[in-house]
Scaffold this motif. Structure first.
Motif, PDB file in Angstrom:
ATOM      1  N   ARG A  87       0.996  -1.228   0.118  1.00  0.00           N
ATOM      2  CA  ARG A  87      -0.032   0.156   0.104  1.00  0.00           C
ATOM      3  C   ARG A  87       0.868   1.284   0.119  1.00  0.00           C
ATOM      4  O   ARG A  87       0.506   2.123  -0.893  1.00  0.00           O
ATOM      5  CB  ARG A  87      -0.788   0.047   1.314  1.00  0.00           C
ATOM      6  N   PRO A  88       1.763   1.281   0.746  1.00  0.00           N
ATOM      7  CA  PRO A  88       2.718   2.448   0.926  1.00  0.00           C
ATOM      8  C   PRO A  88       3.294   2.706  -0.553  1.00  0.00           C
ATOM      9  O   PRO A  88       3.786   3.910  -1.074  1.00  0.00           O
ATOM     10  CB  PRO A  88       3.652   2.307   1.749  1.00  0.00           C
ATOM     11  N   PHE A  89       3.819   1.659  -1.212  1.00  0.00           N
ATOM     12  CA  PHE A  89       4.372   1.842  -2.735  1.00  0.00           C
ATOM     13  C   PHE A  89       3.274   2.149  -3.509  1.00  0.00           C
ATOM     14  O   PHE A  89       3.564   3.150  -4.357  1.00  0.00           O
ATOM     15  CB  PHE A  89       4.641   0.229  -3.173  1.00  0.00           C
ATOM     16  N   ALA A 136      -3.622  -4.806  -5.819  1.00  0.00           N
ATOM     17  CA  ALA A 136      -2.613  -4.337  -5.106  1.00  0.00           C
ATOM     18  C   ALA A 136      -2.868  -3.102  -4.690  1.00  0.00           C
ATOM     19  O   ALA A 136      -2.769  -2.625  -3.553  1.00  0.00           O
ATOM     20  CB  ALA A 136      -1.295  -4.379  -5.994  1.00  0.00           C
ATOM     21  N   CYS A 137      -3.202  -2.046  -5.882  1.00  0.00           N
ATOM     22  CA  CYS A 137      -3.305  -0.830  -5.374  1.00  0.00           C
ATOM     23  C   CYS A 137      -4.833  -0.155  -5.723  1.00  0.00           C
ATOM     24  O   CYS A 137      -5.115   1.048  -5.720  1.00  0.00           O
ATOM     25  CB  CYS A 137      -2.610   0.364  -6.506  1.00  0.00           C
ATOM     26  N   LYS A 138      -5.584  -1.252  -5.405  1.00  0.00           N
ATOM     27  CA  LYS A 138      -7.318  -1.102  -5.485  1.00  0.00           C
ATOM     28  C   LYS A 138      -7.627   0.006  -4.623  1.00  0.00           C
ATOM     29  O   LYS A 138      -8.474   1.156  -4.798  1.00  0.00           O
ATOM     30  CB  LYS A 138      -7.907  -2.263  -5.155  1.00  0.00           C
ATOM     31  N   GLU A 139      -7.379   0.152  -3.400  1.00  0.00           N
ATOM     32  CA  GLU A 139      -7.790   1.252  -2.411  1.00  0.00           C
ATOM     33  C   GLU A 139      -6.665   2.402  -2.275  1.00  0.00           C
ATOM     34  O   GLU A 139      -6.956   3.186  -1.512  1.00  0.00           O
ATOM     35  CB  GLU A 139      -7.453   0.517  -1.063  1.00  0.00           C
ATOM     36  N   SER A 140      -5.762   2.532  -3.278  1.00  0.00           N
ATOM     37  CA  SER A 140      -4.957   3.773  -3.108  1.00  0.00           C
ATOM     38  C   SER A 140      -5.378   4.734  -4.165  1.00  0.00           C
ATOM     39  O   SER A 140      -5.568   4.569  -5.335  1.00  0.00           O
ATOM     40  CB  SER A 140      -3.529   3.406  -3.550  1.00  0.00           C
ATOM     41  N   ALA A 141      -6.176   5.754  -3.915  1.00  0.00           N
ATOM     42  CA  ALA A 141      -6.688   7.086  -4.406  1.00  0.00           C
ATOM     43  C   ALA A 141      -5.438   7.455  -5.293  1.00  0.00           C
ATOM     44  O   ALA A 141      -5.610   7.849  -6.192  1.00  0.00           O
ATOM     45  CB  ALA A 141      -7.234   7.921  -3.359  1.00  0.00           C
ATOM     46  N   GLU A 142      -4.075   7.510  -4.776  1.00  0.00           N
ATOM     47  CA  GLU A 142      -2.950   8.201  -5.388  1.00  0.00           C
ATOM     48  C   GLU A 142      -2.728   7.350  -6.822  1.00  0.00           C
ATOM     49  O   GLU A 142      -2.661   7.941  -7.759  1.00  0.00           O
ATOM     50  CB  GLU A 142      -1.880   8.250  -4.616  1.00  0.00           C
ATOM     51  N   ALA A 143      -2.472   6.105  -6.572  1.00  0.00           N
ATOM     52  CA  ALA A 143      -2.381   5.155  -7.617  1.00  0.00           C
ATOM     53  C   ALA A 143      -3.618   5.218  -8.790  1.00  0.00           C
ATOM     54  O   ALA A 143      -3.109   5.176  -9.837  1.00  0.00           O
ATOM     55  CB  ALA A 143      -2.280   3.930  -7.190  1.00  0.00           C
ATOM     56  N   ARG A 144      -4.810   5.382  -8.191  1.00  0.00           N
ATOM     57  CA  ARG A 144      -5.888   5.306  -8.986  1.00  0.00           C
ATOM     58  C   ARG A 144      -5.952   6.574  -9.929  1.00  0.00           C
ATOM     59  O   ARG A 144      -6.302   6.619 -10.885  1.00  0.00           O
ATOM     60  CB  ARG A 144      -7.397   5.362  -8.440  1.00  0.00           C
ATOM     61  N   LYS A 145      -5.461   7.739  -9.277  1.00  0.00           N
ATOM     62  CA  LYS A 145      -5.310   9.160 -10.122  1.00  0.00           C
ATOM     63  C   LYS A 145      -4.449   8.783 -11.099  1.00  0.00           C
ATOM     64  O   LYS A 145      -4.704   9.301 -12.264  1.00  0.00           O
ATOM     65  CB  LYS A 145      -5.110  10.132  -8.988  1.00  0.00           C
ATOM     66  N   LYS A 146      -3.361   8.238 -11.028  1.00  0.00           N
ATOM     67  CA  LYS A 146      -2.201   8.190 -12.036  1.00  0.00           C
ATOM     68  C   LYS A 146      -2.833   7.205 -13.092  1.00  0.00           C
ATOM     69  O   LYS A 146      -2.415   7.427 -14.369  1.00  0.00           O
ATOM     70  CB  LYS A 146      -1.093   7.266 -11.128  1.00  0.00           C
ATOM     71  N   LEU A 147      -3.629   5.781 -12.518  1.00  0.00           N
ATOM     72  CA  LEU A 147      -4.133   5.318 -13.792  1.00  0.00           C
ATOM     73  C   LEU A 147      -5.092   6.090 -14.737  1.00  0.00           C
ATOM     74  O   LEU A 147      -5.124   5.573 -15.951  1.00  0.00           O
ATOM     75  CB  LEU A 147      -4.950   4.092 -13.100  1.00  0.00           C
ATOM     76  N   MET A 148      -6.010   6.933 -14.201  1.00  0.00           N
ATOM     77  CA  MET A 148      -6.874   7.770 -14.854  1.00  0.00           C
ATOM     78  C   MET A 148      -6.443   9.192 -15.361  1.00  0.00           C
ATOM     79  O   MET A 148      -7.265   9.653 -16.056  1.00  0.00           O
ATOM     80  CB  MET A 148      -7.922   7.572 -13.968  1.00  0.00           C
ATOM     81  N   ALA A 149      -5.240   9.074 -15.318  1.00  0.00           N
ATOM     82  CA  ALA A 149      -4.730  10.566 -15.559  1.00  0.00           C
ATOM     83  C   ALA A 149      -4.486  10.553 -17.287  1.00  0.00           C
ATOM     84  O   ALA A 149      -4.478   9.670 -17.834  1.00  0.00           O
ATOM     85  CB  ALA A 149      -3.508  11.014 -15.151  1.00  0.00           C
ATOM     86  N   THR A 150      -4.345  11.958 -17.756  1.00  0.00           N
ATOM     87  CA  THR A 150      -4.024  12.019 -19.191  1.00  0.00           C
ATOM     88  C   THR A 150      -2.725  12.700 -19.286  1.00  0.00           C
ATOM     89  O   THR A 150      -2.283  13.409 -18.483  1.00  0.00           O
ATOM     90  CB  THR A 150      -5.192  13.011 -19.794  1.00  0.00           C
TER      91      THR A 150
END
Length: 274
Positions: free
Chosen positions: A106-108, A208-222
């Motif tokens: 999660r920290p990663f 792994a990163c399902k609950e990470s708002a930060e990682a989700r933002k990276k996935l959905m960014a342009t």
């Protein structure tokens, strides 16, 4: 807080992508990486097989009193993840390295993947192999590559799902036909690699990163061209990758994400048709 980016001089020196020695856990991980390519006898090949058990044991740095959620250790995890990305046989190991139960996962996701300097494209947009030779030709000209491929094929035959096994069978059937016609069709191998790679991508962002708002933002960014990661995989004809990404996006945002248009006005669906 996000972790600081790697130094401008690059990642720690040592083997390609390695940790360069130092603390005991780094030495243990480097040993695994050095031995992973031993079957290639020094010849270049992406078909390397790290010992998963030894790698995970080496990464358990709490035995040395290290904070496995801290920036220093997370940068070591970053190096490990980058190395695994470079070896198709190691893509499946990502499920264990970034297991949600691991204290560093999660920290990663939050501090490394979610940081401003981390670039998602090297993980999402891979250069899949485009074979120019049949397996029979490889066995004669570069036997270490052929042996690595056969070992990988057997591993995914045993561990892969029905779709992966179907694509593997199609590749072998096509390869046998190419031997007879003295031609080489690259697409079956590319589709197989895309399928295996997509499972890794789906694990990272959908598990792994399902609950990470930060990682989700990276996935959905342009990006600078207004393109999402979905645009990028669509431009490669990577259907498996597109499905993995969409499965990792929250249901409520899925339609809007898929309909995103880049600066040229194209949706991912449009890129897939080009």
């Amino acid at each position: 807080l996000a972790a600081k980016p790697p130094p401008k001089g690059g990642l720690p020196q040592g083997i390609p992508g390695g940790l360069g020695g130092g603390p005991p856990w780094r030495a243990a991980i480097d040993k695994v990486f050095n031995e992973a390519c031993s079957m290639n006898k020094g010849a270049p090949s992406v078909f390397c097989f790290p010992d998963k058990k030894a790698l995970l044991e080496g990464m358990e740095a709490d035995q040395y009193g290290i904070d496995m959620t801290g920036e220093m250790y997370l940068m070591d995890v970053h190096v490990v993840v980058n190395q695994l990305l470079g070896w198709p046989p190691a893509w499946g190991t990502m499920q264990d390295v970034l297991d949600p139960a691991k204290p560093w996962t999660r920290p990663f996701c939050d501090k490394i993947i979610g940081s401003p300097w981390w670039n998602i494209l090297p993980m999402i947009r891979r250069s899949f192999l485009s074979p120019r030779q049949t397996l029979v030709q490889l066995e004669k000209q570069t036997p270490h590559v052929a042996a690595g491929m056969q070992r990988w094929f057997e591993a995914i035959r045993v561990s892969g799902n029905s779709q992966t096994q179907k694509l593997l069978k199609e590749f072998k059937t096509n390869d046998a036909a190419d031997v007879k016609t003295k031609t080489v069709h690259a697409r079956p191998m590319m589709r197989l690699m895309q399928q295996v790679h997509s499972k890794m991508v789906q694990h990272v962002f959908g598990v792994a990163c399902k609950e990470s708002a930060e990682a989700r933002k990276k996935l959905m960014a342009t990006d600078a061209n207004g393109m999402t990661v979905l645009h990028h995989v669509a431009s490669l004809g990577d259907t498996a990758g597109a499905k993995a990404i969409l499965k990792s996006v929250p249901k409520a945002q899925k339609a809007e994400f898929a309909a995103t248009r880049d600066l040229q006005g194209y949706r991912a669906e449009d890129w897939a048709r080009l």
